[in-house]
Structure formats: structure tokens, C-alpha cells
Design a protein around this motif. Sequence first.
Motif: not given
Length: 128
Positions: A92-104
Motif C-alpha cells: 500500500q506504500m506504492n513506492g512512497s517516501n512519505y508513507l510508512v507501514t503500521r507495523a513500523w
Amino acid sequence: MHDLQINKDMRAALQQFVMRYARHPKSASQHIHIANVKMENGEMALYAYWKEDQSILLLQFFEHPSDEPGLSWLHHKARIDLKTGVVATEEQMNGSNYLVTRAWAQHIVHSCISLGKLLVLKGVPGFK
């Protein structure tokens, strides 16, 4: 990490940032939990969880107070909004530098709260 030291420049930079972006009355305390967090690759990185803002701050960018008017660079590059910047999976991050995973994000927040040092600052309403 009990040996974590927050130097006066980092404290001043965080205070400057909180004064600019706090959404609460100036009498409201702002709680920032700071920790060296062990990452998946084994390296340590310095992060902060800003409770009232519901955000994670990348502290390598807060080493010195900034001369930048409005601090927008820090707000956009060194802050992860936990309400809008978190997705469930890496796909779901789709290569984004601004999104992070919920686990992270959960790992960073948990580490900051449980292992970190609490810094309490006074905030003032920001001008957005």
C-alpha cells in the motif's frame, strides 16, 4: 536507552518546532518521547513520538534550530503524521517516501514510549 542525551541545540530545535506546530493552547504541555530505536537492519536511529500531535519525528533533522521561516521543510520531511501517513502493508506504500507501514510506526512509537526519554515542552498555537 537511559544514556540518551538531548543536547541544548536539539532541545531548542524541538521547542521551535513545537511552538510553530502545536495545536493546543500555549499552556498545554507537549510530550515528546525520544529514543534510539533498533531498526530491522540492526542499526540504531533516533526518533521521537510527539503524543499531542500524534506524529513521529525523525530527529536527525533536529540537530540545530532552524533559520527557515515557518519550518515547513521540517514539518514535511521530518514528521510522519500517524493519522494520514500510515498504511497497513508495504504494498500500500506504492513506492512512497512519505508513507510508512503500521507495523513500523507501532515499533517506533512503542520503542519511544517504553525505552525513551520524555521531554516536556510548552507549545503555543501555530499559524498554519
